[in-house]
Design an enzyme around this catalytic site. Structure first.
Site, PDB file in Angstrom:
ATOM      1  CG  HIS A   1      -1.902  -1.145   1.240  1.00 62.30           C
ATOM      2  ND1 HIS A   1      -2.984  -1.252   0.391  1.00 62.30           N
ATOM      3  CD2 HIS A   1      -1.907  -2.258   2.012  1.00 62.30           C
ATOM      4  CE1 HIS A   1      -3.625  -2.382   0.649  1.00 62.30           C
ATOM      5  NE2 HIS A   1      -2.983  -3.006   1.611  1.00 62.30           N
TER       6      HIS A   1
ATOM      7  CG  ASN B   1      -8.096  -5.087   0.334  1.00 64.67           C
ATOM      8  OD1 ASN B   1      -7.359  -4.126   0.567  1.00 64.67           O
ATOM      9  ND2 ASN B   1      -7.703  -6.331   0.499  1.00 64.67           N
TER      10      ASN B   1
END
Length: 526
Positions: free
Chosen positions: A64, A137
């Site tokens: 990320h 997500n």
């Protein structure tokens, strides 16, 4: 071009200073011995400037790393007091401030926003009972359900240790050896794998959480955030073109949408399942590779989230924002999902590494309520808690929310329906294995949910990446996984990449998963 905010600013009234506040007449000057002599170590401003520059990058997130972010609010639109006694969710109309960070998973901080990759969808809700983080997500499932696999899986999505290149053989070698990943692969290589901007995608908790009542009863939950106006995707050609022409497309498009007065918004829903329903559910509700069918467990409205404020400083407000699924609030607790349990530790641990042990004291992370505990000192401890004793003192006692540190009348004082979740006393090494259950939902996605055009898109998207695999063994193993989903699917991909067709992967029947967990005396689905 600078943002509208920067363009609107007047000339600075502040004087340029050193880091300790002393005025400096010329920022670019450095003290020397004479006109052409060496530099002087006594020049604190210059030395301090260089030393800070040498240290102005904190460690990049392992996953990320590439992200966009913004601020806004979450508003509860429904009374959910029948599900939980969490004060926020029982207060229809209540608004709380939110910071959001959206990200790709596998790429470095300079990678393209349009890469075929899952997207992180993280929110920090600043409630009056502490910060509540939603670490989601953009897909409802994930590649794995065994936590010890996570680091190894991420390694295969990163760069090869020798060549320092992304490697298709490594990518598919891992996935073929871990066929439970096929549900996520079906989603990732559809056009859902390349969202059209971070603000035009849905968000999913994926993991199962538990919402409690004061009497100790609870429901299992999964949260869904649905982008108003629907999600939008890019096809493979569009995503590839943007990756070359504008790798920051996702960051730019969301920033400009907010700046132009068109703030993105999401409607928030919850799926709930009682312990009794969980016992009868076909799949293990702690399995991150499975979804809860909406027909059986319909979406119930919760609230609405709006992002209407761009950060003024990305590093301070977004990059330093530290999210974790363990940042929870009263009456909201994690389930025994093993991957979730692993993340409860891993996320705060990486924040301590990247930002320091006092990462919660940074302005973007600090809760809106006063913090009172026994943690003290360490690097960058600028919220000292004053003279308060740093232990459980009878001299200056802290107040507690009930006996023995429990919540007053809260779920911790009750049995919590212990008959449902039974834990054995002995430790054992648990590793899931593949059964027919792992292919039912991917098969339905292929044969019932997608139309012919979507099926052809999936085959072509997969072929573009899978066709780079050189190992015949890796190819054959992954084709066998697709054949276990649908023989026709596997044959079409084999033809597209010029590989021989293969037979389906042989797996245990669905009944074996139930029998295995029942013998262990732990939670099992029926």
């Amino acid at each position: 071009m600078p943002s509208k905010l920067v363009a609107s600013l007047d000339a600075e009234s502040a004087h340029y200073t050193t880091s300790n506040g002393a005025p400096v007449s010329e920022p670019y000057a450095a003290q020397r011995v004479g006109l052409h002599g060496p530099l002087l170590l006594q020049d604190f401003h210059f030395i301090d400037s260089l030393a800070h520059f040498d240290r102005e990058r904190i460690p990049e997130r392992v996953v990320h790393a590439k992200a966009a972010g913004a601020h806004g609010y979450f508003q509860v639109t429904e009374d959910l007091s029948d599900l939980t006694d969490n004060p926020l969710l029982c207060n229809k109309g209540k608004k709380v401030r939110v910071t959001a960070r959206f990200s790709t998973v596998g790429g470095e901080s300079g990678s393209a926003d349009t890469a075929r990759d899952p997207r992180g969808f993280a929110l920090k809700l600043r409630t009056e009972e502490g910060n509540w983080d939603w670490v989601f997500n953009n897909t409802p499932v994930f590649f794995i359900r065994d936590p010890a696999k996570f680091a190894h899986f991420i390694h295969t999505q990163k760069r090869d240790p020798q060549t320092h290149l992304k490697d298709a053989d490594n990518f598919w070698d891992y996935l073929g050896q871990n066929p439970e990943s096929i549900h996520q692969i079906m989603i990732l290589f559809s056009d859902r794998g390349t969202p059209d901007g971070y603000h035009r995608m849905h968000g999913y908790s994926g993991h199962t959480f538990k919402w409690f009542k004061k009497d100790g009863s609870f429901v299992y939950t999964q949260l869904h955030l649905r982008a108003e106006g629907g999600f939008r995707t890019l096809n493979d050609a569009q995503a590839t073109k943007l990756a070359g022409e504008n790798p920051d497309y996702g960051i730019e498009s969301m920033f400009e949408a907010i700046e132009s007065g068109h703030p993105p918004a999401w409607n928030v829903f919850v799926q709930t399942m009682t312990p009794a329903q969980a016992e009868q559910f076909r799949y293990n509700i702690l399995d991150l590779t499975k979804v809860w069918p909406h027909k059986e467990f319909p979406l119930r409205p919760v609230g609405r989230m709006v992002l209407d404020e761009n950060p003024q400083n990305y590093f301070a407000e977004i990059e330093q924002c530290a999210f974790s699924p363990s940042h929870l609030v009263p009456y909201i607790e994690p389930s025994a999902d093993p991957v979730l349990q692993s993340r409860l530790f891993s996320y705060p641990d990486t924040h301590r590494h990247r930002l320091g042990v006092n990462y919660q004291q940074l302005p973007v992370n600090s809760p809106i309520v006063p913090v009172a505990n026994f943690q003290r000192d360490g690097p960058m401890a600028f919220v000292s808690q004053g003279a308060r004793p740093n232990y459980q003192s009878t001299i200056v006692p802290l107040r507690y929310h009930g006996p023995a540190g429990s919540l007053e009348g809260g779920a911790r004082d009750f049995d919590r329906e212990a008959k449902h979740e039974t834990f054995v006393g002995a430790a054992f090494r648990d590793l899931s294995y593949i059964t027919e259950l792992d292919f039912e939902q991917p098969r339905a996605l292929w044969s019932k949910v997608w139309n012919d055009a979507q099926r052809e898109t999936y085959v072509q998207n997969v072929a573009g990446h899978f066709g780079k695999v050189k190992s015949t063994e890796v190819r054959a193993r992954q084709l066998a996984v697709w054949a276990a989903v649908d023989q026709g699917l596997s044959d079409r991909i084999a033809k597209a990449v010029g590989a021989p067709t293969v037979k389906p992967l042989q797996v245990a029947p669905a009944s074996e998963a139930v029998k295995f967990r029942a013998n262990l005396g732990v939670y099992t689905s029926k």
